[in-house]
Scaffold this motif. Structure first.
Motif, short mmCIF file in Angstrom:
data_model
loop_
_atom_site.label_atom_id
_atom_site.label_comp_id
_atom_site.label_asym_id
_atom_site.label_seq_id
_atom_site.Cartn_x
_atom_site.Cartn_y
_atom_site.Cartn_z
N ARG A 1 37.03 -75.16 -16.05
CA ARG A 1 38.04 -74.14 -15.73
C ARG A 1 37.55 -73.17 -14.66
N THR B 1 37.65 -75.16 -11.32
CA THR B 1 39.02 -75.39 -10.83
C THR B 1 39.80 -74.08 -10.66
N MET B 2 39.12 -72.97 -10.76
CA MET B 2 39.68 -71.63 -10.48
C MET B 2 40.69 -71.16 -11.50
N LEU B 3 40.70 -71.78 -12.67
CA LEU B 3 41.56 -71.27 -13.73
C LEU B 3 40.93 -70.02 -14.37
#
Ligand SMILES: Nc1ncnc2c1ncn2[C@@H]1O[C@H](COP(=O)(O)OP(=O)(O)O)[C@@H](O)[C@H]1O
Ligand SMILES: [Mg+2]
Lengths: 253, 216
Positions: A47, A50-52
């Motif tokens: 996360r 993936t820049m979440l």
């Protein structure tokens, strides 16, 4: 070429330090599996990449482009500007454990929606390409079905198709088969194996040990927010750290 | 007075009720969305203002709100209240009141959406606006249709409150005839009118719900 570089990644939720100083490097065409007990921080690592999630320390590069890095003067992690992040984001896809398909769209539209409205591909061409990807994944009969009409394995394959249709350079998987029955797991694993044959760069969080062993160029074992051991499948399975041994033992019992 | 004359008079009142109903929905449905956004924003001031607004609108009688809206221009701004303002005041008060209810319905619908939908959209590169209009809102509409139907049916019956500003809608007409002719017959007929009105509303909403039945 180095497709992914994570350096000294640190992530906190409030006071809870979930990821402590993790560094990962992935080359083009490599398949890397991340294994480890539940709660060790595997999803959080994906996360963050993936820049979440925003990270609290360290730096992140995707295809050589800087996502973020520690800034000594600012004393914190500084992210690249929005436009650049948007561009970087086009390079990867993420497949979720729970698929997260759009229930109000048909299978075909689940795949084409982002192709048309994000990538700017004309509708006709998008549908043609989407059908090609879907049929390769064995979903040729399902273009007009809605997600609720599909089995879990089919839903997960649609979600892989949805990611693939945007032609990512890196694909991340977070326990892609953990929500599936064993017989449905096989069909999804097969799709991922085929992708590996085509030299797709992939980082896969999984509990499927045999699968990870066959497929991976490298396996990372995580525990309590750190990398406890990493290496080729041979290194890891033939010469495991005591904690790794215990973990693998539990799973394959 | 014969039955036909009474029906004609009631039908006249009915037109007024339908006007109030349609105009209120027209204004309160979109206004509710604006208020819902205000309620969900991270801006503390706006969030608190909308919170107070909603609690006043839901916590005081609509009849009182009608009266306040009607007399506010005079008491607050010292303006003369023209007779044309009466109908405007009715629509204004109804819209402000129903927007508060719709806002809470929208909010609960939007907040009931699983985070995964936002995250999948984010990873695929959709902008925030695209995510809301293409992914979230269509699903929210399906989720909120039943409570919106409830509110809409309540609105049909609430239109009778317009009598508080001497706006002659159907119920007021029925009462006037009933008093003049000393019979409750017109009230009964008005009841039948309301029932038919609501039957049509419920049928329409059911049609929309069915239209959205193609997915789960
Ligand atoms: N959003 C969050 N807020 C607070 N704690 C979280 C959050 N997400 C994960 N955690 C915590 O971080 C730790 C690692 O979680 P996770 O990355 O999901 O582990 P894994 O995927 O290896 O099972 C767990 O202790 C979990 O409770
Ligand atoms: Mg996890």
């Amino acid at each position: 070429m180095e497709y992914l570089k994570v350096e000294h990644l640190n992530k906190k939720f409030g006071d809870l330090e979930v990821i402590k100083d993790i560094s990962i490097s992935v080359e083009q065409g490599e398949v890397v599996s991340i294994i480890g007990p539940s709660g060790s921080g595997k999803s959080t690592v994906l996360r963050c990449i993936t820049m979440l999630e925003k990270i609290n320390g360290g730096s992140l590069y995707i295809l050589g482009e800087k996502v973020c890095a520690d800034d000594k003067d600012a004393g914190k992690v500084v992210y690249s500007d929005k436009e650049k992040l948007k561009k970087i984001k086009k390079n990867f896809g993420l497949v979720f454990q729970q698929f997260h398909l759009f229930p109000h769209f048909t299978v075909l539209r689940n795949v084409t929606e982002a192709m048309i409205h994000v990538a700017g591909i004309p509708k006709e061409q998008a549908e043609k390409e989407a059908k090609e990807v879907l049929s390769k994944l064995g979903l040729a009969e399902k273009y007009d079905a809605y997600p609720y009409q599909l089995s879990g394995g089919q839903q997960q394959r649609v979600s892989i198709a949805r990611a693939l249709a945007l032609k990512p350079k890196i694909l991340f998987f977070d326990e892609p088969t953990s929500a599936l029955d064993p017989e449905l797991t096989v069909e999804v694993l097969k799709v991922i194996k085929d992708l590996a044959k085509q030299k797709m760069t992939m980082i896969i969080v999984t509990h499927e040990m045999e699968f990870a062993r066959q497929l991976s160029d490298r396996i990372i074992f995580m525990e309590k927010g750190v990398i406890r051991q990493q290496g080729t499948p041979e290194e890891l399975f033939e010469n495991p750290d005591e904690r790794v041994k215990e973990f693998i033992g539990k799973l394959t019992m | 007075m014969n039955f036909t004359v009474m029906l004609a008079q009631l039908a006249g009142g009915m037109v007024k009720s339908v006007e109030i109903f349609v105009l209120t929905l027209l204004f309160s449905l979109p206004l509710g969305l604006v208020i819902a956004f205000g309620r969900m924003t991270k801006n503390g001031l706006i969030c608190n203002i909308t919170k107070i607004y909603i609690s006043i609108m839901r916590g005081t009688p609509l009849m009182l709100q009608l009266i306040v809206v009607y007399f506010a221009p005079y008491y607050v701004f010292g303006m003369r209240i023209g007779s044309a303002y009466r109908f405007i005041a009715v629509i204004l008060a109804f819209s402000l009141n129903y927007a508060a209810y719709f806002a809470e319905i929208y909010r609960s619908g939007i907040q009931s959406m699983p985070v995964g939908q936002y995250e999948a959209a984010y990873i695929l590169g959709f902008s925030k606006t695209q995510t809301f209009t293409r992914i979230i809102m269509p699903q929210v509409i399906k989720r909120i249709l039943p409570p919106v139907t409830n509110e809409t049916i309540t609105l049909v019956k609430d239109t009778s409150l317009a009598f508080a500003l001497a706006e002659v809608e159907m119920f007021t007409t029925a009462k006037q005839i009933a008093a003049k002719e000393t019979t409750i017959m017109p009230l009964m007929v008005a009841g039948v009118f309301y029932f038919i009105f609501n039957y049509i509303v419920a049928w329409t909403m059911e049609y929309f719900e069915k239209r959205l039945d193609y997915y789960r």
